[in-house]
Scaffold this motif. Structure first.
Motif, short mmCIF file in Angstrom:
data_model
loop_
_atom_site.label_atom_id
_atom_site.label_comp_id
_atom_site.label_asym_id
_atom_site.label_seq_id
_atom_site.Cartn_x
_atom_site.Cartn_y
_atom_site.Cartn_z
N PRO A 4 -20.90 148.18 148.23
CA PRO A 4 -19.69 147.42 148.53
C PRO A 4 -19.69 146.98 149.99
O PRO A 4 -19.92 147.79 150.88
CB PRO A 4 -18.57 148.42 148.26
N LEU A 5 -19.44 145.70 150.20
CA LEU A 5 -19.45 145.14 151.55
C LEU A 5 -18.05 144.67 151.88
O LEU A 5 -17.43 143.93 151.12
CB LEU A 5 -20.43 143.97 151.63
N LYS A 6 -17.54 145.11 153.03
CA LYS A 6 -16.23 144.69 153.51
C LYS A 6 -16.43 144.05 154.88
O LYS A 6 -17.09 144.63 155.75
CB LYS A 6 -15.29 145.88 153.59
N ILE A 7 -15.86 142.87 155.07
CA ILE A 7 -15.98 142.16 156.34
C ILE A 7 -14.58 141.93 156.90
O ILE A 7 -13.69 141.44 156.19
CB ILE A 7 -16.69 140.80 156.16
N THR A 8 -14.39 142.29 158.17
CA THR A 8 -13.10 142.13 158.83
C THR A 8 -13.30 141.32 160.11
O THR A 8 -14.22 141.60 160.88
CB THR A 8 -12.49 143.50 159.19
N PHE A 9 -12.43 140.33 160.32
CA PHE A 9 -12.44 139.55 161.56
C PHE A 9 -11.18 139.89 162.34
O PHE A 9 -10.09 139.89 161.79
CB PHE A 9 -12.46 138.04 161.26
N LYS A 10 -11.36 140.20 163.64
CA LYS A 10 -10.22 140.53 164.51
C LYS A 10 -10.20 139.56 165.68
O LYS A 10 -11.22 139.35 166.34
CB LYS A 10 -10.33 141.95 165.04
N ASN A 11 -9.05 139.01 165.95
CA ASN A 11 -8.82 138.09 167.08
C ASN A 11 -9.65 136.82 166.99
O ASN A 11 -9.93 136.19 168.01
CB ASN A 11 -9.09 138.79 168.42
N LEU A 12 -10.09 136.44 165.79
CA LEU A 12 -10.76 135.17 165.58
C LEU A 12 -10.66 134.81 164.10
O LEU A 12 -10.45 135.68 163.25
CB LEU A 12 -12.21 135.19 166.04
N ASP A 13 -10.80 133.53 163.83
CA ASP A 13 -10.71 133.06 162.45
C ASP A 13 -11.98 133.41 161.69
O ASP A 13 -13.08 133.40 162.27
CB ASP A 13 -10.51 131.54 162.42
N PRO A 14 -11.86 133.71 160.39
CA PRO A 14 -13.05 133.99 159.58
C PRO A 14 -13.99 132.79 159.58
O PRO A 14 -13.57 131.64 159.54
CB PRO A 14 -12.48 134.24 158.17
N SER A 15 -15.27 133.09 159.63
CA SER A 15 -16.30 132.05 159.66
C SER A 15 -17.18 132.19 158.42
O SER A 15 -17.82 133.22 158.24
CB SER A 15 -17.14 132.21 160.93
N PRO A 16 -17.24 131.15 157.59
CA PRO A 16 -18.11 131.21 156.41
C PRO A 16 -19.59 131.41 156.78
O PRO A 16 -20.32 132.10 156.08
CB PRO A 16 -17.90 129.86 155.73
N ALA A 17 -20.01 130.83 157.91
CA ALA A 17 -21.41 130.99 158.34
C ALA A 17 -21.69 132.44 158.71
O ALA A 17 -22.74 133.00 158.34
CB ALA A 17 -21.69 130.08 159.53
N LEU A 18 -20.76 133.08 159.44
CA LEU A 18 -20.95 134.49 159.80
C LEU A 18 -20.89 135.38 158.56
O LEU A 18 -21.66 136.32 158.44
CB LEU A 18 -19.89 134.93 160.80
N GLU A 19 -19.97 135.08 157.64
CA GLU A 19 -19.87 135.87 156.42
C GLU A 19 -21.17 135.81 155.62
O GLU A 19 -21.64 136.82 155.10
CB GLU A 19 -18.70 135.40 155.56
N ALA A 20 -21.76 134.61 155.53
CA ALA A 20 -23.03 134.46 154.79
C ALA A 20 -24.14 135.24 155.47
O ALA A 20 -24.94 135.92 154.81
CB ALA A 20 -23.40 132.98 154.69
N ARG A 21 -24.20 135.17 156.80
CA ARG A 21 -25.24 135.88 157.54
C ARG A 21 -25.07 137.39 157.41
O ARG A 21 -26.05 138.13 157.29
CB ARG A 21 -25.20 135.45 159.01
N ILE A 22 -23.83 137.85 157.44
CA ILE A 22 -23.56 139.28 157.27
C ILE A 22 -24.02 139.73 155.89
O ILE A 22 -24.64 140.78 155.74
CB ILE A 22 -22.06 139.59 157.48
N GLY A 23 -23.75 138.92 154.88
CA GLY A 23 -24.20 139.25 153.52
C GLY A 23 -25.71 139.37 153.43
O GLY A 23 -26.23 140.29 152.79
N GLU A 24 -26.43 138.45 154.09
CA GLU A 24 -27.90 138.50 154.09
C GLU A 24 -28.40 139.77 154.79
O GLU A 24 -29.29 140.45 154.28
CB GLU A 24 -28.46 137.28 154.82
N LYS A 25 -27.83 140.05 155.95
CA LYS A 25 -28.27 141.23 156.72
C LYS A 25 -27.95 142.51 155.96
O LYS A 25 -28.76 143.44 155.94
CB LYS A 25 -27.59 141.26 158.09
N ALA A 26 -26.78 142.58 155.36
CA ALA A 26 -26.38 143.78 154.63
C ALA A 26 -27.27 144.00 153.41
O ALA A 26 -27.60 145.14 153.06
CB ALA A 26 -24.91 143.69 154.22
#
Length: 115
Positions: A4-26
Motif C-alpha cells: 500500500p502506497l500513501k502520498i501526502t503533500f504539505k504546503n504545496l499542491d499535489p503534482s501528478p508528475a511527482l506522484e507518478a515518479r513516487i509510484g515508480e520509485k516505490a
C-alpha cells in the motif's frame, strides 16, 4: 507493487508528475525487500529562512517486518529531494535485510600468542 502506497503533500499542491515518479520509485523497493508492508511518502515545502531559498523535503516511511524505516532527502528541487530520499530508503532496506539474514560482517578473534 503490492505494498500500500500513501502520498501526502504539505504546503504545496499535489503534482501528478511527482506522484507518478513516487509510484515508480516505490515499485522498485520490492527488488530490495519482498516484505514491505506499507510505504508512506510525504512531500513538503517547509517554511524556512530566505537565505536557503525554497527547499523541498521528502520523507519515506517504510513499514517492514521487524520495524519501521524512515529516510528523507532535502533539496531545492523536488525531484532531487525525492531521489535522495529513495536512495537513502534503499540503503536502509538493504541494511535491514542483511541484519535479518544475520549477514553482517563478523571479525575473527585475534589469535592468542603462545608462550
Amino acid at each position: 507493487m503490492e505494498t500500500p502506497l500513501k502520498i501526502t503533500f504539505k504546503n504545496l499542491d499535489p503534482s501528478p508528475a511527482l506522484e507518478a515518479r513516487i509510484g515508480e520509485k516505490a515499485a522498485k523497493l520490492d527488488h530490495f525487500c519482498e516484505h514491505v508492508v506499507a510505504c508512506h511518502v510525504v512531500v513538503e515545502r517547509p517554511h524556512g529562512s530566505r537565505q536557503q531559498g525554497d527547499l523541498y523535503q521528502v520523507t519515506v516511511d517504510l513499514t517492514v517486518p521487524g520495524g519501521e524505516l524512515v529516510a528523507d532527502g532535502v533539496h531545492e528541487n523536488a525531484h532531487a529531494a525525492l531521489r535522495a530520499a529513495f536512495d537513502a530508503a534503499v540503503r536502509r532496506l538493504e541494511d535491514h535485510v542483511r541484519r535479518r539474514r544475520l549477514d553482517v560482517k563478523r571479525h575473527d578473534p585475534a589469535p592468542h600468542p603462545t608462550a
